[in-house]
Design a protein around this motif. Structure first.
Motif, PDB file in Angstrom:
ATOM      1  N   LEU A 151      -7.752 -19.853   5.894  1.00 56.66           N
ATOM      2  CA  LEU A 151      -6.713 -19.959   4.857  1.00 56.66           C
ATOM      3  C   LEU A 151      -7.115 -19.191   3.608  1.00 56.66           C
ATOM      4  CD1 LEU A 151      -5.569 -23.665   5.169  1.00 56.66           C
ATOM      5  CD2 LEU A 151      -4.152 -21.637   5.485  1.00 56.66           C
ATOM      6  N   ARG A 152      -8.363 -19.315   3.187  1.00 58.99           N
ATOM      7  CA  ARG A 152      -8.832 -18.577   2.003  1.00 58.99           C
ATOM      8  C   ARG A 152      -8.765 -17.071   2.237  1.00 58.99           C
ATOM      9  NH1 ARG A 152      -8.172 -21.515  -2.323  1.00 58.99           N
ATOM     10  NH2 ARG A 152      -9.173 -23.539  -2.152  1.00 58.99           N
ATOM     11  N   ALA A 153      -9.151 -16.625   3.428  1.00 55.12           N
ATOM     12  CA  ALA A 153      -9.101 -15.192   3.738  1.00 55.12           C
ATOM     13  C   ALA A 153      -7.658 -14.685   3.753  1.00 55.12           C
ATOM     14  CB  ALA A 153      -9.766 -14.930   5.085  1.00 55.12           C
ATOM     15  N   ILE A 154      -6.746 -15.491   4.270  1.00 59.51           N
ATOM     16  CA  ILE A 154      -5.331 -15.100   4.289  1.00 59.51           C
ATOM     17  C   ILE A 154      -4.788 -15.038   2.871  1.00 59.51           C
ATOM     18  CG2 ILE A 154      -3.022 -15.885   4.947  1.00 59.51           C
ATOM     19  CD1 ILE A 154      -4.265 -16.857   7.583  1.00 59.51           C
ATOM     20  N   CYS A 155      -5.171 -15.986   2.023  1.00 57.48           N
ATOM     21  CA  CYS A 155      -4.724 -15.966   0.620  1.00 57.48           C
ATOM     22  C   CYS A 155      -5.199 -14.696  -0.084  1.00 57.48           C
ATOM     23  CB  CYS A 155      -5.229 -17.206  -0.118  1.00 57.48           C
ATOM     24  SG  CYS A 155      -4.380 -18.719   0.353  1.00 57.48           S
ATOM     25  N   ASP A 156      -6.451 -14.328   0.143  1.00 59.73           N
ATOM     26  CA  ASP A 156      -6.977 -13.089  -0.450  1.00 59.73           C
ATOM     27  C   ASP A 156      -6.213 -11.870   0.063  1.00 59.73           C
ATOM     28  OD1 ASP A 156      -8.838 -14.615  -1.806  1.00 59.73           O
ATOM     29  OD2 ASP A 156     -10.491 -14.151  -0.421  1.00 59.73           O
ATOM     30  N   ALA A 157      -5.967 -11.842   1.367  1.00 59.45           N
ATOM     31  CA  ALA A 157      -5.248 -10.708   1.960  1.00 59.45           C
ATOM     32  C   ALA A 157      -3.810 -10.639   1.457  1.00 59.45           C
ATOM     33  CB  ALA A 157      -5.272 -10.819   3.485  1.00 59.45           C
ATOM     34  N   LEU A 158      -3.182 -11.791   1.268  1.00 60.85           N
ATOM     35  CA  LEU A 158      -1.815 -11.783   0.734  1.00 60.85           C
ATOM     36  C   LEU A 158      -1.774 -11.249  -0.692  1.00 60.85           C
ATOM     37  CD1 LEU A 158      -0.272 -15.118   2.079  1.00 60.85           C
ATOM     38  CD2 LEU A 158       0.347 -12.782   2.719  1.00 60.85           C
ATOM     39  N   GLY A 159      -2.807 -11.528  -1.467  1.00 60.66           N
ATOM     40  CA  GLY A 159      -2.886 -10.973  -2.818  1.00 60.66           C
ATOM     41  C   GLY A 159      -2.961  -9.454  -2.788  1.00 60.66           C
ATOM     42  N   LEU A 160      -3.783  -8.922  -1.899  1.00 60.52           N
ATOM     43  CA  LEU A 160      -3.870  -7.460  -1.750  1.00 60.52           C
ATOM     44  C   LEU A 160      -2.555  -6.883  -1.234  1.00 60.52           C
ATOM     45  CD1 LEU A 160      -7.430  -7.205  -0.174  1.00 60.52           C
ATOM     46  CD2 LEU A 160      -6.765  -6.583  -2.500  1.00 60.52           C
ATOM     47  N   PHE A 161      -1.949  -7.573  -0.282  1.00 57.90           N
ATOM     48  CA  PHE A 161      -0.667  -7.130   0.277  1.00 57.90           C
ATOM     49  C   PHE A 161       0.405  -7.075  -0.806  1.00 57.90           C
ATOM     50  CE2 PHE A 161       3.354  -8.230   2.508  1.00 57.90           C
ATOM     51  CZ  PHE A 161       3.464  -7.090   3.285  1.00 57.90           C
ATOM     52  N   ARG A 162       0.449  -8.105  -1.636  1.00 62.15           N
ATOM     53  CA  ARG A 162       1.424  -8.155  -2.731  1.00 62.15           C
ATOM     54  C   ARG A 162       1.228  -6.973  -3.674  1.00 62.15           C
ATOM     55  NH1 ARG A 162      -0.472 -12.298  -6.133  1.00 62.15           N
ATOM     56  NH2 ARG A 162      -1.702 -10.563  -6.858  1.00 62.15           N
ATOM     57  N   ASP A 163      -0.029  -6.693  -4.014  1.00 63.95           N
ATOM     58  CA  ASP A 163      -0.317  -5.568  -4.916  1.00 63.95           C
ATOM     59  C   ASP A 163       0.084  -4.234  -4.294  1.00 63.95           C
ATOM     60  OD1 ASP A 163      -1.283  -7.432  -6.689  1.00 63.95           O
ATOM     61  OD2 ASP A 163      -3.394  -7.057  -6.220  1.00 63.95           O
ATOM     62  N   GLU A 164      -0.256  -4.049  -3.039  1.00 65.88           N
ATOM     63  CA  GLU A 164       0.101  -2.797  -2.357  1.00 65.88           C
ATOM     64  C   GLU A 164       1.612  -2.617  -2.287  1.00 65.88           C
ATOM     65  OE1 GLU A 164      -1.636  -0.263  -0.798  1.00 65.88           O
ATOM     66  OE2 GLU A 164      -3.561  -1.008  -1.496  1.00 65.88           O
ATOM     67  N   LEU A 165       2.296  -3.701  -2.021  1.00 63.08           N
ATOM     68  CA  LEU A 165       3.747  -3.638  -1.831  1.00 63.08           C
ATOM     69  C   LEU A 165       4.496  -3.463  -3.152  1.00 63.08           C
ATOM     70  CD1 LEU A 165       5.685  -3.856   0.588  1.00 63.08           C
ATOM     71  CD2 LEU A 165       5.870  -6.280   0.098  1.00 63.08           C
ATOM     72  N   SER A 166       4.063  -4.193  -4.178  1.00 66.69           N
ATOM     73  CA  SER A 166       4.828  -4.178  -5.428  1.00 66.69           C
ATOM     74  C   SER A 166       4.376  -3.089  -6.397  1.00 66.69           C
ATOM     75  CB  SER A 166       4.758  -5.541  -6.109  1.00 66.69           C
ATOM     76  OG  SER A 166       3.438  -5.844  -6.477  1.00 66.69           O
ATOM     77  N   VAL A 167       3.099  -2.784  -6.431  1.00 64.60           N
ATOM     78  CA  VAL A 167       2.607  -1.788  -7.394  1.00 64.60           C
ATOM     79  C   VAL A 167       2.630  -0.385  -6.795  1.00 64.60           C
ATOM     80  CG1 VAL A 167       0.639  -1.086  -8.802  1.00 64.60           C
ATOM     81  CG2 VAL A 167       1.183  -3.512  -8.558  1.00 64.60           C
ATOM     82  N   LEU A 168       2.014  -0.230  -5.633  1.00 61.64           N
ATOM     83  CA  LEU A 168       1.935   1.098  -5.027  1.00 61.64           C
ATOM     84  C   LEU A 168       3.171   1.450  -4.208  1.00 61.64           C
ATOM     85  CD1 LEU A 168      -1.791   1.020  -3.903  1.00 61.64           C
ATOM     86  CD2 LEU A 168      -0.810   2.029  -5.966  1.00 61.64           C
ATOM     87  N   ARG A 169       3.924   0.431  -3.797  1.00 60.84           N
ATOM     88  CA  ARG A 169       5.147   0.605  -3.010  1.00 60.84           C
ATOM     89  C   ARG A 169       4.928   1.462  -1.765  1.00 60.84           C
ATOM     90  NH1 ARG A 169       9.743  -1.056  -6.360  1.00 60.84           N
ATOM     91  NH2 ARG A 169       8.882  -1.562  -8.391  1.00 60.84           N
ATOM     92  N   ALA A 170       3.837   1.165  -1.092  1.00 57.69           N
ATOM     93  CA  ALA A 170       3.516   1.885   0.138  1.00 57.69           C
ATOM     94  C   ALA A 170       4.378   1.353   1.285  1.00 57.69           C
ATOM     95  CB  ALA A 170       2.037   1.705   0.468  1.00 57.69           C
ATOM     96  N   PRO A 171       4.641   2.169   2.295  1.00 60.50           N
ATOM     97  CA  PRO A 171       5.393   1.697   3.463  1.00 60.50           C
ATOM     98  C   PRO A 171       4.589   0.616   4.217  1.00 60.50           C
ATOM     99  CG  PRO A 171       5.183   4.095   3.475  1.00 60.50           C
ATOM    100  CD  PRO A 171       4.331   3.590   2.368  1.00 60.50           C
ATOM    101  N   LEU A 172       5.295  -0.286   4.872  1.00 62.43           N
ATOM    102  CA  LEU A 172       4.642  -1.403   5.560  1.00 62.43           C
ATOM    103  C   LEU A 172       3.593  -0.969   6.588  1.00 62.43           C
ATOM    104  CD1 LEU A 172       7.587  -3.914   6.016  1.00 62.43           C
ATOM    105  CD2 LEU A 172       5.622  -4.116   4.493  1.00 62.43           C
ATOM    106  N   PRO A 173       3.872   0.006   7.459  1.00 66.50           N
ATOM    107  CA  PRO A 173       2.830   0.397   8.425  1.00 66.50           C
ATOM    108  C   PRO A 173       1.544   0.880   7.745  1.00 66.50           C
ATOM    109  CG  PRO A 173       4.944   1.278   9.104  1.00 66.50           C
ATOM    110  CD  PRO A 173       5.130   0.696   7.733  1.00 66.50           C
ATOM    111  N   VAL A 174       1.688   1.536   6.611  1.00 67.17           N
ATOM    112  CA  VAL A 174       0.512   2.013   5.875  1.00 67.17           C
ATOM    113  C   VAL A 174      -0.269   0.832   5.304  1.00 67.17           C
ATOM    114  CG1 VAL A 174      -0.236   3.349   3.857  1.00 67.17           C
ATOM    115  CG2 VAL A 174       1.572   4.236   5.339  1.00 67.17           C
ATOM    116  N   ILE A 175       0.448  -0.148   4.766  1.00 68.38           N
ATOM    117  CA  ILE A 175      -0.212  -1.338   4.216  1.00 68.38           C
ATOM    118  C   ILE A 175      -0.897  -2.118   5.330  1.00 68.38           C
ATOM    119  CG2 ILE A 175       0.117  -3.500   2.984  1.00 68.38           C
ATOM    120  CD1 ILE A 175       2.513  -2.220   1.599  1.00 68.38           C
ATOM    121  N   TYR A 176      -0.214  -2.299   6.464  1.00 68.88           N
ATOM    122  CA  TYR A 176      -0.818  -3.014   7.586  1.00 68.88           C
ATOM    123  C   TYR A 176      -2.097  -2.321   8.044  1.00 68.88           C
ATOM    124  CZ  TYR A 176       3.663  -5.500   8.107  1.00 68.88           C
ATOM    125  OH  TYR A 176       4.790  -6.268   7.913  1.00 68.88           O
ATOM    126  N   ALA A 177      -2.056  -0.992   8.106  1.00 68.96           N
ATOM    127  CA  ALA A 177      -3.231  -0.232   8.527  1.00 68.96           C
ATOM    128  C   ALA A 177      -4.365  -0.374   7.500  1.00 68.96           C
ATOM    129  CB  ALA A 177      -2.869   1.231   8.729  1.00 68.96           C
TER     130      ALA A 177
END
Length: 161
Positions: A33-59
């Motif tokens: 759960l802690r690892a998922i929370c950390d990853a979701l924080g990074l995912f949120r930043d990538e998605l909202s700040v950098l606005r990268a496409p989903l496949p790029v963020i997943y990779a």
């Protein structure tokens, strides 16, 4: 008589090990759960700040527990919601935690970046609360489970005599 005592000792040890294994599973779930929370924080930043496409963020987040599954399943060309639900279903989480994580798939890629970031942060907070509650339970009861397992097994061994 010696064989019965050895059997009782083995049964008691097995009960203790079952309790100990339960505690290990709870600790593993809390770490996940802690690892998922950390990853979701990074995912949120990538998605909202950098606005990268989903496949790029997943990779990019492929080394994170949940996102490894998303990256592998994304190659199959699944819809985002089904992808998140499938990936969440493979994790060892409680039903509430799994539902919180899989429900994000309904927002990812459908709404604007601000709304997606808001939903991700909301899910991250809920999962973080679940992890904190689980860690408190572990701290309060971790020593009880092996002892309880051993006590129940000892009672079962006594009834077999």
């Amino acid at each position: 008589m010696t064989v019965k005592l050895a059997g009782a000792a083995l049964l008691t040890a097995a009960g203790w090990l079952l309790g100990w294994n339960h505690v290990r599973g709870l600790k593993r779930r809390a770490r996940l759960l802690r690892a998922i929370c950390d990853a979701l924080g990074l995912f949120r930043d990538e998605l909202s700040v950098l606005r990268a496409p989903l496949p790029v963020i997943y990779a990019k987040l492929r080394e994170r527990p949940f996102f490894r599954l998303l990256a592998l399943s994304n190659a199959e060309g699944m819809q985002t919601e089904a992808l998140w639900r499938r990936a969440a279903g493979t994790l060892e989480l409680a039903p509430e935690e799994r539902e919180t994580l899989s429900a994000l798939g309904a927002y990812i890629g459908r709404y604007d970046a601000a709304r997606q970031a808001e939903e991700i942060e909301d899910a991250r907070r809920r999962l973080s609360r679940c992890a904190a509650a689980l860690e408190q339970e572990i701290a309060a009861r971790a020593k009880n489970f092996p002892g309880l397992g051993a006590a129940l097994a000892a009672m079962a061994a006594a009834m077999l005599f």
